[in-house]
Motif scaffolding. Structure first.
Motif, PDB file in Angstrom:
ATOM      1  N   ALA A  23       0.832  -1.198   0.000  1.00  0.00           N
ATOM      2  CA  ALA A  23       0.000   0.000   0.000  1.00  0.00           C
ATOM      3  C   ALA A  23       0.871   1.254   0.000  1.00  0.00           C
ATOM      4  O   ALA A  23       1.867   1.340   0.720  1.00  0.00           O
ATOM      5  CB  ALA A  23      -0.925  -0.005   1.214  1.00  0.00           C
ATOM      6  N   ALA A  24       0.466   2.250  -0.810  1.00  0.00           N
ATOM      7  CA  ALA A  24       1.283   3.449  -0.993  1.00  0.00           C
ATOM      8  C   ALA A  24       0.672   4.682  -0.345  1.00  0.00           C
ATOM      9  O   ALA A  24       0.987   5.812  -0.728  1.00  0.00           O
ATOM     10  CB  ALA A  24       1.478   3.691  -2.493  1.00  0.00           C
ATOM     11  N   PHE A  25      -0.212   4.493   0.624  1.00  0.00           N
ATOM     12  CA  PHE A  25      -0.859   5.640   1.277  1.00  0.00           C
ATOM     13  C   PHE A  25       0.169   6.461   2.063  1.00  0.00           C
ATOM     14  O   PHE A  25       1.053   5.907   2.728  1.00  0.00           O
ATOM     15  CB  PHE A  25      -1.960   5.166   2.233  1.00  0.00           C
ATOM     16  N   LYS A  26       0.035   7.782   1.983  1.00  0.00           N
ATOM     17  CA  LYS A  26       0.955   8.660   2.715  1.00  0.00           C
ATOM     18  C   LYS A  26       0.825   8.433   4.215  1.00  0.00           C
ATOM     19  O   LYS A  26       1.814   8.537   4.943  1.00  0.00           O
ATOM     20  CB  LYS A  26       0.668  10.117   2.358  1.00  0.00           C
ATOM     21  N   ARG A  27      -0.392   8.191   4.664  1.00  0.00           N
ATOM     22  CA  ARG A  27      -0.618   7.829   6.060  1.00  0.00           C
ATOM     23  C   ARG A  27      -0.873   6.331   6.086  1.00  0.00           C
ATOM     24  O   ARG A  27      -1.871   5.867   5.543  1.00  0.00           O
ATOM     25  CB  ARG A  27      -1.814   8.571   6.644  1.00  0.00           C
ATOM     26  N   PRO A  28       0.002   5.549   6.707  1.00  0.00           N
ATOM     27  CA  PRO A  28      -0.145   4.092   6.640  1.00  0.00           C
ATOM     28  C   PRO A  28      -1.450   3.623   7.264  1.00  0.00           C
ATOM     29  O   PRO A  28      -1.966   4.238   8.213  1.00  0.00           O
ATOM     30  CB  PRO A  28       1.059   3.592   7.426  1.00  0.00           C
ATOM     31  N   PRO A  29      -2.037   2.543   6.734  1.00  0.00           N
ATOM     32  CA  PRO A  29      -3.285   2.005   7.277  1.00  0.00           C
ATOM     33  C   PRO A  29      -3.229   1.710   8.769  1.00  0.00           C
ATOM     34  O   PRO A  29      -4.254   1.753   9.457  1.00  0.00           O
ATOM     35  CB  PRO A  29      -3.502   0.730   6.457  1.00  0.00           C
ATOM     36  N   ALA A  30      -2.025   1.425   9.304  1.00  0.00           N
ATOM     37  CA  ALA A  30      -1.908   1.126  10.735  1.00  0.00           C
ATOM     38  C   ALA A  30      -2.367   2.295  11.592  1.00  0.00           C
ATOM     39  O   ALA A  30      -2.826   2.101  12.723  1.00  0.00           O
ATOM     40  CB  ALA A  30      -0.455   0.770  11.064  1.00  0.00           C
ATOM     41  N   GLN A  31      -2.274   3.525  11.077  1.00  0.00           N
ATOM     42  CA  GLN A  31      -2.747   4.679  11.828  1.00  0.00           C
ATOM     43  C   GLN A  31      -4.260   4.635  12.035  1.00  0.00           C
ATOM     44  O   GLN A  31      -4.787   5.312  12.917  1.00  0.00           O
ATOM     45  CB  GLN A  31      -2.376   5.975  11.102  1.00  0.00           C
ATOM     46  N   PHE A  32      -4.935   3.833  11.225  1.00  0.00           N
ATOM     47  CA  PHE A  32      -6.394   3.748  11.307  1.00  0.00           C
ATOM     48  C   PHE A  32      -6.850   2.353  11.736  1.00  0.00           C
ATOM     49  O   PHE A  32      -7.939   1.911  11.391  1.00  0.00           O
ATOM     50  CB  PHE A  32      -7.004   4.132   9.956  1.00  0.00           C
ATOM     51  N   GLY A  33      -5.991   1.674  12.487  1.00  0.00           N
ATOM     52  CA  GLY A  33      -6.369   0.391  13.057  1.00  0.00           C
ATOM     53  C   GLY A  33      -6.298  -0.776  12.107  1.00  0.00           C
ATOM     54  O   GLY A  33      -6.824  -1.845  12.401  1.00  0.00           O
ATOM     55  N   ILE A  34      -5.666  -0.614  10.944  1.00  0.00           N
ATOM     56  CA  ILE A  34      -5.513  -1.724   9.981  1.00  0.00           C
ATOM     57  C   ILE A  34      -4.016  -2.005   9.880  1.00  0.00           C
ATOM     58  O   ILE A  34      -3.349  -1.707   8.893  1.00  0.00           O
ATOM     59  CB  ILE A  34      -6.106  -1.365   8.608  1.00  0.00           C
ATOM     60  N   GLU A  35      -3.472  -2.590  10.979  1.00  0.00           N
ATOM     61  CA  GLU A  35      -2.036  -2.756  11.058  1.00  0.00           C
ATOM     62  C   GLU A  35      -1.547  -4.086  10.507  1.00  0.00           C
ATOM     63  O   GLU A  35      -0.365  -4.247  10.229  1.00  0.00           O
ATOM     64  CB  GLU A  35      -1.556  -2.600  12.513  1.00  0.00           C
ATOM     65  N   ASP A  36      -2.452  -5.061  10.332  1.00  0.00           N
ATOM     66  CA  ASP A  36      -2.006  -6.357   9.813  1.00  0.00           C
ATOM     67  C   ASP A  36      -3.157  -7.048   9.107  1.00  0.00           C
ATOM     68  O   ASP A  36      -4.266  -6.529   9.022  1.00  0.00           O
ATOM     69  CB  ASP A  36      -1.433  -7.230  10.932  1.00  0.00           C
ATOM     70  N   GLU A  37      -2.847  -8.253   8.585  1.00  0.00           N
ATOM     71  CA  GLU A  37      -3.853  -8.995   7.826  1.00  0.00           C
ATOM     72  C   GLU A  37      -5.039  -9.408   8.667  1.00  0.00           C
ATOM     73  O   GLU A  37      -6.165  -9.551   8.153  1.00  0.00           O
ATOM     74  CB  GLU A  37      -3.208 -10.219   7.165  1.00  0.00           C
TER      75      GLU A  37
END
Length: 887
Positions: free
Chosen positions: A682-696
């Protein structure tokens, strides 16, 4: 005498039935037109204009011939048959005709082109029936001449026709359409037209009629003045209706029942006014019933409109008071909406009915045919939706557009009467309202808050309000909150979850913009093209206030905001999208139910690129489970292999997502490792982990149901379709009278759903069976933990006392972590509490951290906090932990 009474009674019964059918058609055609016009408020304005335009043509074009005819009964029967025939034709032709008009409108029309096609298309589509409707009242009025010895008053006929219209509105909205659907309701109206034609020929035969004597008792200038008054009173009367309906939609719940109630009260008032005028006329001397009476009625109507308009400034307070007095329940809530309608409409419509009857009587005395009189009146009425609803409201604002109406009535009074008190009093009242009252803008501003922006558009009023804490909220028509500046975490998840479920999206489409945070979060991936469609230009303008922080003041080149209707866009656009995400539209609001139909879901599926994914978000806090089942059934018809996810773990505002794919298989990922690879790429500037999607596990753990579970949940309920709009009529019930809390509905839903790894993951060659087995077991444990986490939240009472809060949640959260150490939403709250308690109770904080280390040794945060605690037990300063989902 007995035969005369029978004839008059039969004529009134026919007018009643004809009025029922006419307004039944209007309700049906308004909802059908909304499917291609794109929004029900536009459909209402366009169909009203089309109705009155056709009525005017029928009365003007055929009225004179009917007046000269020796067989008006045949005319009446023929008109009813034409209405019935076109009613049948529209049942068959409405869908293809609407598709053609939708194509003509295009995906991204200019406002001028959109409204031109809306009004012209509706007018032409309904023309044969509305022209015939316009000729029925003049024809039956001419027939009734044989039953009257003198005079040509039509007040009683008009009142009977309007009473039938009231019954048609209420029966269609509250019973026929919810029970039978649109087409079957139209069939019933067709049968009523056929009954009217047959009944007229059987019951109204009488002595032969002479040709009507329409010798003029007035000069051409006098006749022209009368016709001008008839046209302008029609324009102002419907203009007042359009303005009041628009305003009260900001105070009421704005459902299909709201519009039906407002229209019914308006019609009842005009019918009662005609009856009162008829009774009054019998007591007046002839010299007292001429132009002087018309001027007095015009002045009275101006004053009545001012009194009705004045009630609108107090509408919010009146609503709150009545709701408190009437108590809970849908009947009470509907009674409150009726009371608001009565306050605004009762006096004005009473005088409108009397004034119309008076002008028609004057027209007859002046030698004008009734067809010309009613034709000019309805011609003015046809122009009102365009003038007041589309042009004047955005240009002047609702307050000034509304005050033009009483001024218009006063302008129709003869000049010699202008200096009389009966004219000066409403003029002074209008000036006082103009100068002393605030704008007619319903905006709830919290204590210490402020209005950031407010815009009145052709279809809605849009406001941004900031509270004392600096949190901004976006509202449409005051009642509908579209999000806030504090909801980025939740809004971003509604973009990221569907996008991450697709292996490599390049183009995405968002239906509905709201604050713009969801679409802007998607555009944080610079490799992704994001198109966001929003019906209201005012919402697009307001969204910049919310997204500027996320974008750091810089425009997002890959984000395109499109002012268009969602239904129309997915049918007319040429682009195919890898991911389409539809906002969680409030299902009870006027027009929103059409975004949850089988036909719309099928159109969205056709807009997907190969392997594409569609996510429809649903607001469980605004949905009862019966409406949800109908939506799920509709989604399954369009997407048989559908699954469901939760956007968050909130108990107060739970949001469910229905996932459909362009292929019929499960699609998605072959393994949890593939899901992990998607997150890593994923190439989001704000990583998904910041929104509670840190792993599979956080990604695939959001699923709550596979295809089999969704089919079992939907059962055999009726699907929400364009022809049978179940949701539009069912969803308002929980809005008017909630019978359960959102958390209860969420827990009931979860107990009815189930999910298995096989619903999501497909086997692939070369896989490590032991690794796959371990991963799927961890995923199943994650789902069990989430359910227990949500159920535990039911019993948690929020508290500002940290110790009291920990006493409530410590045991339940550790039980959840014992089920699944991967379930981060249970880990993070305990971690934050330990950090907060370190200074006041370091021993307890250390105990909590060591316990977290034991239950989840792979996580480093608890150990880092322990190492960071000094001799006094305080934790060294460190960045705040990200918020996680909480019950």
């Amino acid at each position: 005498m007995r035969a005369i009474k029978r004839g008059e009674g039969a004529a009134l019964a026919l007018m009643l039935a004809s009025g029922f059918a006419g307004l039944g058609y209007q309700i049906v055609w308004t909802q059908q037109a909304g499917l291609w016009l794109g929004h029900e408020s536009a459909a209402v304005l366009a169909v009203i204009a089309a109705f009155f335009g056709g009525l005017s043509l029928g009365a003007l074009g055929l009225g004179a011939r009917i007046e000269r005819s020796l067989h008006p009964l045949r005319w009446y029967a023929a008109m009813e048959l034409i209405i019935a025939a076109w009613g049948v034709a529209l049942i068959l032709l409405m869908a293809p005709a609407s598709a053609a008009l939708l194509t003509l409108t295009g995906a991204r029309p200019s406002p001028a082109w959109q409204w031109t096609i809306a009004f012209a298309g509706s007018f032409i589509l309904l023309l044969p029936a509305t022209v015939a409707m316009g000729a029925t009242l003049p024809a039956l009025e001419r027939v009734m001449a044989q039953w009257r010895s003198a005079g040509r008053s039509i007040a009683t006929l008009y009142a009977s026709n309007t009473a039938g219209a009231v019954l048609g509105v209420l029966a269609s909205a509250f019973w026929l359409i919810p029970t039978l659907g649109l087409s079957s309701t139209a069939v019933l109206c067709v049968l009523l037209n056929l009954l009217c034609a047959a009944g007229a020929m059987l019951l109204l035969r009488g002595p032969a009629l002479a040709r009507a004597d329409l010798a003029s008792n007035d000069s051409p200038a006098g006749q022209g003045s009368l016709l001008m008054r008839l046209a302008l009173t029609g324009l102002l009367g419907i203009g007042y209706e359009v303005m009041v309906v628009r305003l009260l939609s900001q105070v009421t719940e704005d459902t299909v029942y709201t519009f039906a109630m407002l229209l019914a009260v308006y019609l009842i008032g005009t019918a009662a006014g005609a009856v009162l005028w008829q009774m009054w006329q019998r007591r007046l001397r002839p010299e007292g019933s001429g132009a002087g009476l018309t001027d007095r009625l015009l002045a009275a109507l101006a004053l009545a409109c001012l009194l009705g308009a004045a009630s609108l400034w107090a509408a919010e307070g009146l609503r709150a008071m009545l709701l408190s007095a009437f108590g809970p329940g849908m009947a009470a809530a509907m009674a409150v909406e009726a009371a608001l309608a009565v306050a605004a409409f009762a006096l004005p419509t009473l005088v409108m009915g009397a004034l119309f009857s008076q002008l028609c009587a004057q027209a007859a005395q002046a030698g004008l045919s009734f067809g010309r009189a009613i034709g000019f009146n309805t011609l003015g009425a046809a122009l009102a939706p365009l003038l007041f609803g589309v042009l004047l409201t955005p240009l002047l604002g609702i307050k000034w557009a509304l005050l033009l109406i009483p001024l218009g009535y006063l302008a129709l009074i003869q000049s010699k009467a202008w200096l009389r008190p009966i004219t000066l009093m409403p003029a002074a009242a209008c000036l006082a309202l103009a100068l002393l009252t605030p704008p007619l803008a319903f905006i709830e501003v919290p204590e210490g808050g402020r209005i950031v922006s407010y815009q009145e558009g052709a279809m809605a009023a849009v406001s941004v309000v900031e509270d004392a804490q600096g949190v901004s909220r976006l509202r449409i028509n005051n009642r509908q909150q579209e999000g806030s500046s504090s909801s980025l975490w939740f809004d971003a998840r509604q973009a990221l979850l569907p996008l991450l479920l697709h292996p490599a999206p390049k183009q995405s489409l968002f239906l509905g913009l709201g604050t713009g945070m969801t679409a802007a979060s998607a555009a944080q991936d610079p490799t992704l093209r994001v198109d966001a469609v929003e019906l209201l230009p005012e919402v697009i303008s307001a969204s910049g206030h919310f997204t500027q922080t996320l974008n750091e003041g810089q425009p997002q080149a890959n984000l395109q905001l499109i002012a268009a209707d969602a239904r129309r866009y997915v049918r007319a656009a040429a682009t195919h999208y890898d991911v389409i995400i539809s906002d969680n539209f409030h299902p009870a609001r006027s027009g929103s139910g059409s975004l949850y139909t089988v036909e719309h879901f099928q159109a969205v599926r056709a807009r997907l690129a190969p392997g594409g994914l569609f996510c429809q978000w649903l607001p469980l806090h605004q949905l009862d489970l019966a409406s949800l089942r109908s939506i799920v059934q509709a989604f399954l018809i369009a997407n048989p292999a559908a699954s469901a996810i939760l956007a968050n773990n909130s108990l107060e505002t739970p949001v469910l997502g229905l996932i459909g794919r362009q292929t019929d298989g499960t699609g998605g990922f072959t393994s949890l490792a593939a899901a992990r690879a998607r997150l890593d790429a994923a190439a989001f500037k704000r990583p998904p982990a910041q929104f509670g999607i840190e792993d599979e596990f956080a990604l695939l753990g959001s699923f709550v149901a596979g295809p089999a579970a969704l089919k079992a949940f939907a059962g055999d309920v009726a699907a929400n379709t364009d022809d049978h709009p179940v949701v539009a009529h069912l969803a308002p019930r929980i809005t008017y009278a909630p019978d359960s809390a959102p958390r209860e509905r969420l827990l009931d839903l979860l107990s009815a759903l189930s999910i298995e790894p096989a619903d999501l993951l497909s086997a692939h060659k070369g896989s490590d069976t032991d690794t796959d087995s371990d991963s799927t077991a961890r995923l199943s444990a994650y789902w069990q933990a989430r359910r227990q986490f949500i159920e535990a939240g039911r019993h948690i009472q929020p508290s500002s006392d940290l110790r009291a809060m920990l006493a409530q949640v410590e045991q339940p959260l550790f039980k959840v972590l014992q089920l699944s150490p991967d379930f981060r939403p249970a880990y993070d709250p305990l971690l934050r509490m330990a950090q907060a308690m370190a200074g006041s109770d370091p021993v307890k904080a250390q105990q909590l951290l060591r316990k977290l280390q034991r239950v989840q040794p792979a996580r480093q945060e608890a150990g880092e906090l322990l190492l960071g605690m000094g001799a006094n037990g305080e934790v060294a300063q460190r960045p705040a932990l990200k918020q996680a989902s909480r019950p």
